[in-house]
Design a protein around this motif. Structure first.
Motif, PDB file in Angstrom:
ATOM      1  N   ILE A 123       6.072  -3.440  -8.040  1.00 37.51           N
ATOM      2  CA  ILE A 123       5.992  -4.790  -8.621  1.00 37.51           C
ATOM      3  C   ILE A 123       6.596  -5.813  -7.672  1.00 37.51           C
ATOM      4  N   SER A 124       7.759  -5.484  -7.111  1.00 35.85           N
ATOM      5  CA  SER A 124       8.424  -6.385  -6.170  1.00 35.85           C
ATOM      6  C   SER A 124       7.549  -6.660  -4.945  1.00 35.85           C
ATOM      7  N   ALA A 125       6.946  -5.601  -4.392  1.00 41.16           N
ATOM      8  CA  ALA A 125       6.074  -5.748  -3.216  1.00 41.16           C
ATOM      9  C   ALA A 125       4.846  -6.596  -3.554  1.00 41.16           C
ATOM     10  N   GLN A 126       4.293  -6.378  -4.755  1.00 43.96           N
ATOM     11  CA  GLN A 126       3.113  -7.146  -5.166  1.00 43.96           C
ATOM     12  C   GLN A 126       3.446  -8.627  -5.317  1.00 43.96           C
ATOM     13  N   LEU A 127       4.587  -8.941  -5.922  1.00 49.92           N
ATOM     14  CA  LEU A 127       4.987 -10.336  -6.119  1.00 49.92           C
ATOM     15  C   LEU A 127       5.206 -11.049  -4.786  1.00 49.92           C
ATOM     16  N   LYS A 128       5.869 -10.357  -3.859  1.00 51.25           N
ATOM     17  CA  LYS A 128       6.104 -10.963  -2.546  1.00 51.25           C
ATOM     18  C   LYS A 128       4.797 -11.169  -1.795  1.00 51.25           C
TER      19      LYS A 128
ATOM     20  N   GLU B 273       0.827  -1.210   0.000  1.00 49.74           N
ATOM     21  CA  GLU B 273       0.000   0.000   0.000  1.00 49.74           C
ATOM     22  C   GLU B 273       0.861   1.258   0.000  1.00 49.74           C
ATOM     23  N   SER B 274       1.980   1.193   0.722  1.00 50.92           N
ATOM     24  CA  SER B 274       2.894   2.334   0.767  1.00 50.92           C
ATOM     25  C   SER B 274       3.532   2.581  -0.597  1.00 50.92           C
ATOM     26  N   GLU B 275       3.978   1.476  -1.253  1.00 50.43           N
ATOM     27  CA  GLU B 275       4.588   1.609  -2.583  1.00 50.43           C
ATOM     28  C   GLU B 275       3.561   2.109  -3.597  1.00 50.43           C
ATOM     29  N   GLN B 276       2.322   1.628  -3.463  1.00 54.09           N
ATOM     30  CA  GLN B 276       1.247   2.056  -4.365  1.00 54.09           C
ATOM     31  C   GLN B 276       0.987   3.557  -4.224  1.00 54.09           C
ATOM     32  N   GLU B 277       1.019   4.001  -2.994  1.00 56.63           N
ATOM     33  CA  GLU B 277       0.789   5.427  -2.716  1.00 56.63           C
ATOM     34  C   GLU B 277       1.911   6.278  -3.308  1.00 56.63           C
ATOM     35  N   ASP B 278       3.149   5.769  -3.222  1.00 55.89           N
ATOM     36  CA  ASP B 278       4.289   6.508  -3.774  1.00 55.89           C
ATOM     37  C   ASP B 278       4.144   6.681  -5.292  1.00 55.89           C
ATOM     38  N   VAL B 279       3.698   5.605  -5.969  1.00 59.45           N
ATOM     39  CA  VAL B 279       3.514   5.670  -7.423  1.00 59.45           C
ATOM     40  C   VAL B 279       2.411   6.662  -7.775  1.00 59.45           C
ATOM     41  N   GLU B 280       1.315   6.580  -7.035  1.00 58.76           N
ATOM     42  CA  GLU B 280       0.179   7.479  -7.300  1.00 58.76           C
ATOM     43  C   GLU B 280       0.558   8.944  -7.092  1.00 58.76           C
ATOM     44  N   LYS B 281       1.387   9.217  -6.092  1.00 59.63           N
ATOM     45  CA  LYS B 281       1.833  10.590  -5.837  1.00 59.63           C
ATOM     46  C   LYS B 281       2.610  11.141  -7.027  1.00 59.63           C
ATOM     47  N   LEU B 282       3.499  10.297  -7.566  1.00 56.88           N
ATOM     48  CA  LEU B 282       4.323  10.742  -8.685  1.00 56.88           C
ATOM     49  C   LEU B 282       3.516  10.905  -9.966  1.00 56.88           C
ATOM     50  N   GLU B 283       2.419  10.121 -10.076  1.00 58.40           N
ATOM     51  CA  GLU B 283       1.594  10.185 -11.288  1.00 58.40           C
ATOM     52  C   GLU B 283       0.620  11.362 -11.266  1.00 58.40           C
ATOM     53  N   ARG B 284       0.301  11.868 -10.061  1.00 62.50           N
ATOM     54  CA  ARG B 284      -0.634  12.993  -9.958  1.00 62.50           C
ATOM     55  C   ARG B 284       0.009  14.282 -10.487  1.00 62.50           C
ATOM     56  N   ILE B 285      -0.811  15.124 -11.082  1.00 62.92           N
ATOM     57  CA  ILE B 285      -0.319  16.427 -11.557  1.00 62.92           C
ATOM     58  C   ILE B 285      -0.285  17.388 -10.369  1.00 62.92           C
ATOM     59  N   SER B 286       0.906  17.860 -10.060  1.00 63.40           N
ATOM     60  CA  SER B 286       1.068  18.809  -8.954  1.00 63.40           C
ATOM     61  C   SER B 286       2.275  19.684  -9.261  1.00 63.40           C
ATOM     62  N   LEU B 287       2.494  20.681  -8.454  1.00 65.71           N
ATOM     63  CA  LEU B 287       3.637  21.568  -8.666  1.00 65.71           C
ATOM     64  C   LEU B 287       4.939  20.790  -8.602  1.00 65.71           C
TER      65      LEU B 287
ATOM     66  N   LYS C 276      12.328   8.596 -11.174  1.00 65.68           N
ATOM     67  CA  LYS C 276      11.721   8.285  -9.875  1.00 65.68           C
ATOM     68  C   LYS C 276      10.533   7.350 -10.034  1.00 65.68           C
ATOM     69  N   LEU C 277       9.706   7.609 -11.044  1.00 62.37           N
ATOM     70  CA  LEU C 277       8.509   6.805 -11.268  1.00 62.37           C
ATOM     71  C   LEU C 277       8.881   5.369 -11.634  1.00 62.37           C
ATOM     72  N   SER C 278       9.902   5.238 -12.456  1.00 56.17           N
ATOM     73  CA  SER C 278      10.361   3.907 -12.849  1.00 56.17           C
ATOM     74  C   SER C 278      10.822   3.113 -11.619  1.00 56.17           C
ATOM     75  N   LYS C 279      11.577   3.778 -10.737  1.00 51.79           N
ATOM     76  CA  LYS C 279      12.073   3.126  -9.521  1.00 51.79           C
ATOM     77  C   LYS C 279      10.908   2.733  -8.601  1.00 51.79           C
ATOM     78  N   GLU C 280       9.959   3.643  -8.437  1.00 53.14           N
ATOM     79  CA  GLU C 280       8.820   3.364  -7.559  1.00 53.14           C
ATOM     80  C   GLU C 280       7.960   2.230  -8.123  1.00 53.14           C
ATOM     81  N   ARG C 281       7.800   2.191  -9.441  1.00 52.25           N
ATOM     82  CA  ARG C 281       7.017   1.119 -10.055  1.00 52.25           C
ATOM     83  C   ARG C 281       7.698  -0.233  -9.884  1.00 52.25           C
TER      84      ARG C 281
END
Length: 312
Positions: free
Chosen positions: A85-90, A48-62, A76-81
Motif C-alpha cells: 500500500i505504501s509503495a502504491q501511494l508513493k 512490483e517487488s512488494e506485489q510479488e512478495d504479497v503474491e508469494k505469501l498468498e499462493r498455496i505452497s509447502l 507476514k502477509l499483513s506486513k507485506e500488504r
C-alpha cells in the motif's frame, strides 16, 4: 512624448523580467522532471517487488502451509500488504507530480512564445530614447530616463514579490487545512484508544483521507511557490531550503497510511506539518518586509522623477 516613452520603457522592463523568470522556471522544472522520472522508475520497481512478495505469501505452497501452521503467515502477509500500500501511494503521488510538472512546463513555454519579440522591442525603445535625449534642450531629460529605468526595474521586482506571496499564501492555506484534518484525526484517534469503537475509527480515517488530499495540494502549491521564489530569493535574503520543503510530503506517504492505526504516527505527521507551516509563514513575512522596503524606494524615485518632469 517623454511620458509616453517612459511608460513604454517601464512596461517593457516588466516583460523582460517575466521572460527571464519564465526561462529560469523552465530550466528548474526540467531538472525536477528528470528527478521525478528517475523516482518513478525506482518506485515502479519497488511496487512490483512488494506485489510479488504479497503474491508469494498468498499462493498455496509447502512454505505457505508451514507458515500458517506456525501462526506467522497472517503476520507476514499483513506486513507485506502494508508495504505494498505504501509503495502504491508513493507511486501514485509521483505520477501525479509528473503530470503537474508537464502541465506547468507547457504553460511556461506558451508564455515564452508570447514574449519572443520583447528584446527587439526593448532595443528599439532604447534607440528612440537616445535620440530624444540628443535633441532635447532640457538638462533633465537623461536623468528622467534614468529614473524611469530604475522605476521600471523596481515595479517589476515588486510585482514578482507579490506573485511569490500569492503562491506562498496558497501553500499556507493547504497546510492549514492539512493541520486541521490531522488534529481532528488525532482527537478521534485518542477517543478510539479509550473505547470509541467502529464509528470513531471510521471518522478518524475520514480525516486522514482529507489530510492526504490537502498535503498533496500543498505539495503542488509548494512546487509553484518554489518557482516563484527563484528570482527573488537572494535579494529578499531568504535562506530557507525550499528543496527540503518540496519533499515534506514524503513522510506522509512513507508508511504512514499503512500504519494509520498507530496514534504516534498521526502525532508525528502533525508536528512535521506544523513545522513546515511555520517555515512557509517565515518566508511570507520576509517577502512582505522586502515588498515594503522596495515600495519605499519606489516612492522616492517616483517623487524625484515627477519633480524633474515638471521642469522639462
Amino acid at each position: 512624448m517623454f511620458s509616453e516613452i517612459n511608460a513604454k520603457l517601464i512596461d517593457i522592463q516588466g516583460e523582460l523580467r517575466k521572460r527571464d523568470k519564465y526561462q529560469a522556471q523552465l530550466e528548474d522544472y526540467e531538472k525536477e522532471l528528470e528527478t521525478i522520472e528517475d523516482r518513478l522508475s525506482q518506485l515502479r520497481i519497488q511496487f512490483e517487488s512488494e506485489q510479488e512478495d504479497v503474491e508469494k505469501l498468498e499462493r498455496i505452497s509447502l512454505s505457505s502451509i508451514l507458515a500458517t501452521l506456525t501462526g506467522t503467515k497472517d503476520e507476514k502477509l499483513s506486513k507485506e500488504r502494508q508495504e505494498l500500500i505504501s509503495a502504491q501511494l508513493k507511486l501514485e503521488e509521483a505520477a501525479k507530480a509528473k503530470i503537474e510538472i508537464d502541465d506547468e512546463m507547457l504553460m511556461i513555454r506558451n508564455k515564452l512564445i508570447e514574449l519572443n519579440n520583447t528584446e527587439y522591442e526593448y532595443q528599439q525603445l532604447l534607440l528612440q530614447k537616445e535620440n530624444m535625449i540628443k535633441v532635447s534642450d532640457s538638462p533633465y531629460a537623461e536623468k528622467v530616463f534614468e529614473l524611469s529605468e530604475r522605476e521600471g526595474a523596481l515595479l517589476a521586482y515588486i510585482h514578482e514579490i507579490d506573485e511569490a506571496r500569492v503562491a506562498g499564501k496558497h501553500v499556507e492555506g493547504s497546510l492549514k487545512k492539512a493541520i486541521k484534518s490531522l488534529e481532528d484525526a488525532e482527537n478521534w484517534g485518542t477517543f478510539d484508544m479509550f473505547g470509541g469503537g467502529t464509528i470513531s475509527g471510521f471518522v478518524k480515517h475520514q480525516h486522514i483521507d482529507k489530510a492526504e488530499s490537502y498535503i498533496h495540494q500543498a505539495q503542488k502549491n509548494m512546487r509553484h511557490f518554489q518557482k516563484e521564489l527563484l528570482d527573488v530569493q537572494e535579494t529578499a535574503h531568504i535562506k530557507v531550503d525550499i528543496s527540503e520543503l518540496l519533499k515534506f510530503a514524503d513522510f506522509f506517504f512513507d508508511g504512514f497510511i499503512a500504519d494509520f492505526m498507530v496514534q504516534g504516527k498521526i502525532t508525528k505527521s502533525l508536528e512535521q506539518t506544523r513545522g513546515h507551516y511555520r517555515k512557509v509563514r517565515d518566508i511570507l513575512a520576509k517577502l512582505e518586509a522586502q515588498s515594503e522596503e522596495k515600495g519605499q524606494e519606489l516612492d522616492v524615485i517616483q517623487r524625484e522623477k515627477h519633480e524633474l518632469v515638471e521642469r522639462l
